[in-house]
Every structure is written in C-alpha cells, then in structure tokens.
Design a protein around this motif. Structure first.
Motif, PDB file in Angstrom:
ATOM      1  N   ALA A 152       9.654  -7.332 -14.325  1.00  0.00           N
ATOM      2  CA  ALA A 152       8.349  -7.100 -15.382  1.00  0.00           C
ATOM      3  C   ALA A 152       7.178  -7.768 -15.003  1.00  0.00           C
ATOM      4  CB  ALA A 152       8.870  -7.588 -16.786  1.00  0.00           C
ATOM      5  N   GLU A 153       7.217  -8.876 -14.696  1.00  0.00           N
ATOM      6  CA  GLU A 153       5.986  -9.550 -14.317  1.00  0.00           C
ATOM      7  C   GLU A 153       5.477  -9.209 -13.202  1.00  0.00           C
ATOM      8  OE1 GLU A 153       4.396 -12.024 -15.747  1.00  0.00           O
ATOM      9  OE2 GLU A 153       5.675 -13.001 -17.115  1.00  0.00           O
ATOM     10  N   MET A 154       6.213  -8.684 -12.179  1.00  0.00           N
ATOM     11  CA  MET A 154       5.748  -7.718 -10.950  1.00  0.00           C
ATOM     12  C   MET A 154       5.038  -6.472 -11.428  1.00  0.00           C
ATOM     13  SD  MET A 154       8.663  -8.580  -8.076  1.00  0.00           S
ATOM     14  CE  MET A 154       7.706  -8.081  -6.641  1.00  0.00           C
ATOM     15  N   GLN A 155       5.314  -6.065 -12.229  1.00  0.00           N
ATOM     16  CA  GLN A 155       4.887  -4.927 -12.747  1.00  0.00           C
ATOM     17  C   GLN A 155       3.640  -4.922 -13.919  1.00  0.00           C
ATOM     18  OE1 GLN A 155       8.859  -3.094 -13.755  1.00  0.00           O
ATOM     19  NE2 GLN A 155       8.301  -1.594 -12.045  1.00  0.00           N
ATOM     20  N   ARG A 156       3.124  -6.121 -14.135  1.00  0.00           N
ATOM     21  CA  ARG A 156       1.988  -6.271 -14.853  1.00  0.00           C
ATOM     22  C   ARG A 156       0.915  -6.221 -13.932  1.00  0.00           C
ATOM     23  NH1 ARG A 156       2.561 -11.756 -18.047  1.00  0.00           N
ATOM     24  NH2 ARG A 156       0.365 -10.968 -18.576  1.00  0.00           N
ATOM     25  N   THR A 157       0.068  -5.259 -14.369  1.00  0.00           N
ATOM     26  CA  THR A 157      -1.268  -5.032 -13.170  1.00  0.00           C
ATOM     27  C   THR A 157      -2.480  -5.502 -13.805  1.00  0.00           C
ATOM     28  OG1 THR A 157      -1.616  -2.737 -14.367  1.00  0.00           O
ATOM     29  CG2 THR A 157       0.056  -2.887 -12.259  1.00  0.00           C
ATOM     30  N   VAL A 158      -3.316  -5.814 -12.704  1.00  0.00           N
ATOM     31  CA  VAL A 158      -4.707  -5.964 -13.210  1.00  0.00           C
ATOM     32  C   VAL A 158      -5.540  -5.123 -12.245  1.00  0.00           C
ATOM     33  CG1 VAL A 158      -4.526  -8.358 -14.077  1.00  0.00           C
ATOM     34  CG2 VAL A 158      -4.554  -7.912 -11.619  1.00  0.00           C
ATOM     35  N   LEU A 185       2.363  -8.140  -8.984  1.00  0.00           N
ATOM     36  CA  LEU A 185       2.611  -8.964  -8.235  1.00  0.00           C
ATOM     37  C   LEU A 185       3.399  -8.665  -7.062  1.00  0.00           C
ATOM     38  CD1 LEU A 185       3.802 -11.760 -10.862  1.00  0.00           C
ATOM     39  CD2 LEU A 185       1.499 -11.326 -10.032  1.00  0.00           C
ATOM     40  N   GLY A 186       2.536  -8.184  -5.922  1.00  0.00           N
ATOM     41  CA  GLY A 186       2.887  -7.656  -4.805  1.00  0.00           C
ATOM     42  C   GLY A 186       3.733  -6.181  -4.973  1.00  0.00           C
ATOM     43  N   LEU A 187       3.329  -5.689  -6.137  1.00  0.00           N
ATOM     44  CA  LEU A 187       3.425  -4.392  -6.103  1.00  0.00           C
ATOM     45  C   LEU A 187       2.246  -3.501  -6.966  1.00  0.00           C
ATOM     46  CD1 LEU A 187       6.973  -4.365  -8.260  1.00  0.00           C
ATOM     47  CD2 LEU A 187       6.441  -3.353  -6.081  1.00  0.00           C
ATOM     48  N   HIS A 188       2.403  -2.141  -6.301  1.00  0.00           N
ATOM     49  CA  HIS A 188       1.174  -1.406  -7.507  1.00  0.00           C
ATOM     50  C   HIS A 188       1.698  -0.107  -7.651  1.00  0.00           C
ATOM     51  CE1 HIS A 188      -0.171   1.299  -4.132  1.00  0.00           C
ATOM     52  NE2 HIS A 188       0.163   0.308  -3.243  1.00  0.00           N
ATOM     53  N   PRO A 189       1.277   0.668  -8.486  1.00  0.00           N
ATOM     54  CA  PRO A 189       1.918   1.845  -9.013  1.00  0.00           C
ATOM     55  C   PRO A 189       0.907   3.042  -8.521  1.00  0.00           C
ATOM     56  CG  PRO A 189       0.510   1.102 -10.692  1.00  0.00           C
ATOM     57  CD  PRO A 189       0.322  -0.024  -9.883  1.00  0.00           C
ATOM     58  N   TRP A 203      -3.052  -3.298  13.128  1.00  0.00           N
ATOM     59  CA  TRP A 203      -3.994  -2.620  14.387  1.00  0.00           C
ATOM     60  C   TRP A 203      -2.718  -1.407  14.885  1.00  0.00           C
ATOM     61  CZ3 TRP A 203      -7.873  -4.483  12.366  1.00  0.00           C
ATOM     62  CH2 TRP A 203      -8.058  -5.660  12.487  1.00  0.00           C
ATOM     63  N   GLY A 204      -3.065  -0.293  14.625  1.00  0.00           N
ATOM     64  CA  GLY A 204      -2.460   0.987  14.966  1.00  0.00           C
ATOM     65  C   GLY A 204      -1.526   1.387  14.143  1.00  0.00           C
ATOM     66  N   ALA A 205      -1.125   0.758  13.294  1.00  0.00           N
ATOM     67  CA  ALA A 205       0.109   1.104  12.497  1.00  0.00           C
ATOM     68  C   ALA A 205      -0.117   1.269  11.171  1.00  0.00           C
ATOM     69  CB  ALA A 205       1.304   0.470  12.833  1.00  0.00           C
ATOM     70  N   GLY A 206       0.613   2.240  10.348  1.00  0.00           N
ATOM     71  CA  GLY A 206       0.448   2.416   8.865  1.00  0.00           C
ATOM     72  C   GLY A 206       1.900   2.584   8.002  1.00  0.00           C
ATOM     73  N   ALA A 207       1.999   2.196   7.144  1.00  0.00           N
ATOM     74  CA  ALA A 207       3.157   2.567   6.316  1.00  0.00           C
ATOM     75  C   ALA A 207       2.789   2.671   4.601  1.00  0.00           C
ATOM     76  CB  ALA A 207       4.397   1.591   6.507  1.00  0.00           C
ATOM     77  N   LEU A 208       3.560   3.582   4.024  1.00  0.00           N
ATOM     78  CA  LEU A 208       3.495   3.526   2.438  1.00  0.00           C
ATOM     79  C   LEU A 208       4.841   3.807   2.140  1.00  0.00           C
ATOM     80  CD1 LEU A 208       1.993   3.513  -0.143  1.00  0.00           C
ATOM     81  CD2 LEU A 208       1.581   6.134   0.313  1.00  0.00           C
ATOM     82  N   SER A 209       5.307   2.734   1.062  1.00  0.00           N
ATOM     83  CA  SER A 209       6.807   3.013   0.282  1.00  0.00           C
ATOM     84  C   SER A 209       6.650   3.131  -0.967  1.00  0.00           C
ATOM     85  CB  SER A 209       7.510   2.041   0.881  1.00  0.00           C
ATOM     86  OG  SER A 209       8.877   2.239   0.314  1.00  0.00           O
ATOM     87  N   MET A 210       6.944   4.163  -1.595  1.00  0.00           N
ATOM     88  CA  MET A 210       6.841   4.513  -3.207  1.00  0.00           C
ATOM     89  C   MET A 210       8.091   4.748  -3.558  1.00  0.00           C
ATOM     90  SD  MET A 210       3.802   3.417  -3.513  1.00  0.00           S
ATOM     91  CE  MET A 210       3.719   3.597  -5.346  1.00  0.00           C
ATOM     92  N   SER A 211       8.418   4.234  -4.807  1.00  0.00           N
ATOM     93  CA  SER A 211       9.792   4.629  -5.645  1.00  0.00           C
ATOM     94  C   SER A 211       9.503   4.777  -7.032  1.00  0.00           C
ATOM     95  CB  SER A 211      10.816   3.571  -5.166  1.00  0.00           C
ATOM     96  OG  SER A 211      11.131   3.279  -3.930  1.00  0.00           O
ATOM     97  N   ARG A 212      10.234   5.783  -7.571  1.00  0.00           N
ATOM     98  CA  ARG A 212       9.891   5.967  -9.094  1.00  0.00           C
ATOM     99  C   ARG A 212      10.588   4.830  -9.547  1.00  0.00           C
ATOM    100  NH1 ARG A 212      12.289  11.515 -10.518  1.00  0.00           N
ATOM    101  NH2 ARG A 212      14.328  10.656 -10.734  1.00  0.00           N
ATOM    102  N   ALA A 213      10.074   4.537 -10.913  1.00  0.00           N
ATOM    103  CA  ALA A 213      10.536   3.284 -11.615  1.00  0.00           C
ATOM    104  C   ALA A 213      12.105   3.159 -11.856  1.00  0.00           C
ATOM    105  CB  ALA A 213       9.718   3.414 -13.032  1.00  0.00           C
ATOM    106  N   ASP A 214      12.691   4.378 -11.813  1.00  0.00           N
ATOM    107  CA  ASP A 214      14.459   4.225 -11.921  1.00  0.00           C
ATOM    108  C   ASP A 214      15.018   4.040 -10.523  1.00  0.00           C
ATOM    109  OD1 ASP A 214      14.053   6.934 -10.820  1.00  0.00           O
ATOM    110  OD2 ASP A 214      14.701   7.974 -12.627  1.00  0.00           O
ATOM    111  N   GLY A 215      14.171   4.510  -9.612  1.00  0.00           N
ATOM    112  CA  GLY A 215      14.587   3.892  -8.189  1.00  0.00           C
ATOM    113  C   GLY A 215      15.261   5.270  -7.376  1.00  0.00           C
ATOM    114  N   LYS A 216      15.337   6.436  -8.533  1.00  0.00           N
ATOM    115  CA  LYS A 216      16.229   7.580  -7.872  1.00  0.00           C
ATOM    116  C   LYS A 216      15.090   8.506  -6.799  1.00  0.00           C
ATOM    117  CE  LYS A 216      19.605   6.841 -10.730  1.00  0.00           C
ATOM    118  NZ  LYS A 216      20.844   6.307 -10.046  1.00  0.00           N
ATOM    119  N   ARG A 217      13.788   8.686  -7.089  1.00  0.00           N
ATOM    120  CA  ARG A 217      12.887   9.380  -6.049  1.00  0.00           C
ATOM    121  C   ARG A 217      12.291   8.361  -5.295  1.00  0.00           C
ATOM    122  NH1 ARG A 217      12.747  15.144  -4.984  1.00  0.00           N
ATOM    123  NH2 ARG A 217      10.830  15.460  -3.619  1.00  0.00           N
TER     124      ARG A 217
END
Length: 372
Positions: free
Chosen positions: A278-284, A298-302, A319-333
């Motif tokens: 819950a702390e990690m999902q408190r955003t600024v 805290l190391g996460l963004h929505p 340098w040269g590489a990129g990645a993106l990993s996103m998960s729905r809050a329930d972890g299903k998608r």
C-alpha cells in the motif's frame, strides 16, 4: 468479463512495432492462466538472427522496483525507518542539513531534490537534457569503466539541488537509488546486489534474472542498439557494457516471463506485505527523465486509461535496451515488453525529440496488450 487474448491481433501489433523501425521486440501478455508470447524482428542486424520471446535482456529502471521492494522488506524488519532521515544511516554520503531533511521515502519516490549524477559521470552528456548539445562519445568511452557507487553518489549530492527535500513535483534521479543500494548494504551487512538476489529475485522464483557482475549478458540474448537521437547512425551495439554506472538503479537482466512473474507476486503480497505494498502504491507527482510529470510511488508507477482498472509497474532504458512491465492491480492481466533500440527519435532545430512511427506502434501494442 475479463479480456481474453487474441493471438492474431497481438502478433500483428508486435510486428507493426518492428515494421516501424524497431530492430527487435518481444513480449509476454498474460490474462489469468492464459499467456501469449510474441516476437518480431532480429536479434542481430548483421546476421539476421531472429529475436525470440524467451531472450534475456537488460531491463533498465525496472530494477528500481526490485530495489524498492528490498528496502521495504527492511522497513518491515524495522531495520530501516521509511520516514527516517538518510543522514541517520549514511551521514558520510549525505552530510549535514540535507542528510537530516531527506528521508528514505523521499529517495524511493524521487522527492529528495538530489540531482542526477549521469551528466557528471558521462562528460559528453553534460548538457543533458538539452539534447542538442550532447554527444554519444562517452557512451563508448565507458563501456568497461568500473564506477564506484559512492563516487557517483557524490556527483549527485554535490551538484545543485533540483528541488527541496519532500517538494513536489519531485525529479527522477538515479542518485536516489544508488543511495538505497548503499543503505541496504549498511543495514544488512550484505552488498545490495546479493541481498536483492537472495531476498527478492530468488524469493520470487525468477530463474533467468540477475544483477550482473561483469559486462556481459549470459544465455540467449539480442544485441541492443543505441541511436542517441540520430547521432549514432547506424545505431551501435551496446550489449557488452559494465553496468556499475547504474547498479541497483538500472542494472537488472531479466526475461519478459520473469518480469510478469515478479510483478504478479509483488502485487499479491508475496514479496512484501500488504501494508508495504500500500505504501508503494501511494503516489506523488514526479518529473520523469523525459520531462513529463507522472504519478510515482515507491518504485512503482501506475498507467491508467478511462474506463479501465489501474495497471502498476515500471519501465526502463539503458544504452540500447528498453523494457516496460505493467500488471493490473489484481495481477490477472499483465504485459512485459522488451525492445532492442533506444532514443530512436531525431531532434528538431531546438533539440526536441520528434515523433517517430515506433512511438505510435508501441502505444497501440500497449493498449491492446493491457486492455484487449
């Protein structure tokens, strides 16, 4: 009703990213127990070797979520106070009034006001983010440089502050996460990479993820190509590189399958407890390295879209590489995507990156992968 996976649509969308100019792109998309794996393009532009979805890859700042989770474990163990001043632990690295004012939380959510060390470690990037006056030479010069994290931290701490401690919007800075690595070492007596490996990577059951100790990517992997806004033409392979320049901020090697597994377990409370999550999902609000204001926890963004549930995760580039990993809050998608070229946008006369077909093709793929 949950979104199902449409392999034909996903295959077409990932192929469009390659056709738009990306050398190689690969991904895993999950919906409940279903999983789609896809890849398009080549792992080596010289030989035409195809890219595959199981390849290991440098995932850049996705590393920050792993480091943040490790720190939160120590918060749970009461060895670290989330709102304690960093000067209480590392007075020699952040001395005086700043060490008293900057808290651990401010480091994790980038509201410390500490500057980015990168332009000072890479002299030809001194004008960054004024891109028109930067050059790529020091990227090559530092391929095998072994940086001392405390020296990099000193560069960021002694540079002019980018804001007051705790002020918003914060400013994204790798200096914060190098300090978190030193904090982990201080309180556990174990180097941060070893602690994160044992307590985050292995705890999550990630079999193909590591924080490297040498400049090489072991196992099956693609070459990664840095374009530096058209100044490196053709784009140059940077797959062999000493990652001490980012360490616990962005050095991780992983696979798209491992990233999805990690975020699934994190959001299920299996890496840190529910209160820590819950702390990690408190955003600024935080100004990203691209100059955009984003919500950052805290190391996460929505990532949000109207009418859809929030997705949580992280993106990253090196340098040269990129990645993106996103998960729905329930972890299903879930969606994890890796690309094998960075900074493909050329600059206009004012030094601003210009739109490129890759941008639109990636955005289309993200929408399809996340929302169906």
């Amino acid at each position: 009703m949950r979104n199902s996976l449409d392999p034909a649509e996903l295959n077409a969308a990932i192929e469009n990213v390659h056709r738009a100019g990306m050398p190689g792109v690969f991904a895993e998309v999950r919906d409940g127990d279903e999983a789609w794996h896809g890849a398009a393009g080549v792992a080596d532009t010289a030989t035409g070797r195809p890219v595959t979805a199981d390849m290991r890859h440098r995932v850049g700042s996705v590393t920050k979520t792993f480091t943040a989770a490790a720190v939160m474990q120590q918060v749970e163990s009461r060895r670290i106070g989330l709102d304690a001043p960093i000067g209480e632990y590392l007075p020699e690295l952040v001395p005086g009034a700043r060490g008293d004012a900057i808290t651990v939380r401010m480091l994790i959510n980038h509201t410390s006001g500490l500057a980015e060390y990168l332009p000072y470690a890479y002299p030809s990037l001194k004008a960054f983010p004024d891109l028109a006056d930067t050059g790529p030479q020091s990227l090559d010069d530092n391929r095998f440089t072994r940086f001392d994290p405390t020296e990099l931290i000193e560069m960021g701490v002694t540079a002019p502050a980018v804001g007051p401690p705790g002020g918003t919007p914060g400013v994204y800075s790798n200096t914060n996460y190098l300090l978190l690595g030193e904090l982990l070492h201080h309180v556990t007596g174990t180097p941060a990479a070893q602690y994160i490996t044992r307590n985050v990577i292995e705890r999550a059951g990630l079999r193909h993820t590591e924080l490297p100790v040498d400049p090489y990517v072991s196992g099956s992997h693609a070459k990664i190509y840095e374009a530096w806004f058209g100044m490196i033409d053709p784009p140059r392979d940077f797959s062999v590189y000493d990652m001490s320049w980012v360490g616990p901020a962005a050095a991780l090697i992983s696979t798209v399958t491992d990233l999805n597994l990690f975020f699934r377990k994190l959001l299920a409370g299996e890496i840190v407890g529910p209160a820590s999550l819950a702390e990690m999902q408190r955003t600024v609000p935080v100004v990203s390295q691209e100059g955009k204001v984003i919500d950052y926890g805290l190391g996460l963004h929505p990532m949000n879209a109207p009418g859809h549930s929030a997705f949580w995760g992280h993106g990253g580039t090196v340098w040269g590489a990129g990645a993106l990993s996103m998960s729905r809050a329930d972890g299903k998608r879930q969606m994890s995507v890796a690309v094998t070229m960075q900074r493909w946008n050329r600059l206009d006369a004012a030094g601003r990156p210009q739109p490129h077909p890759i941008d639109a093709a990636l955005a289309d793929f993200y929408r399809l992968a996340m929302y169906g």
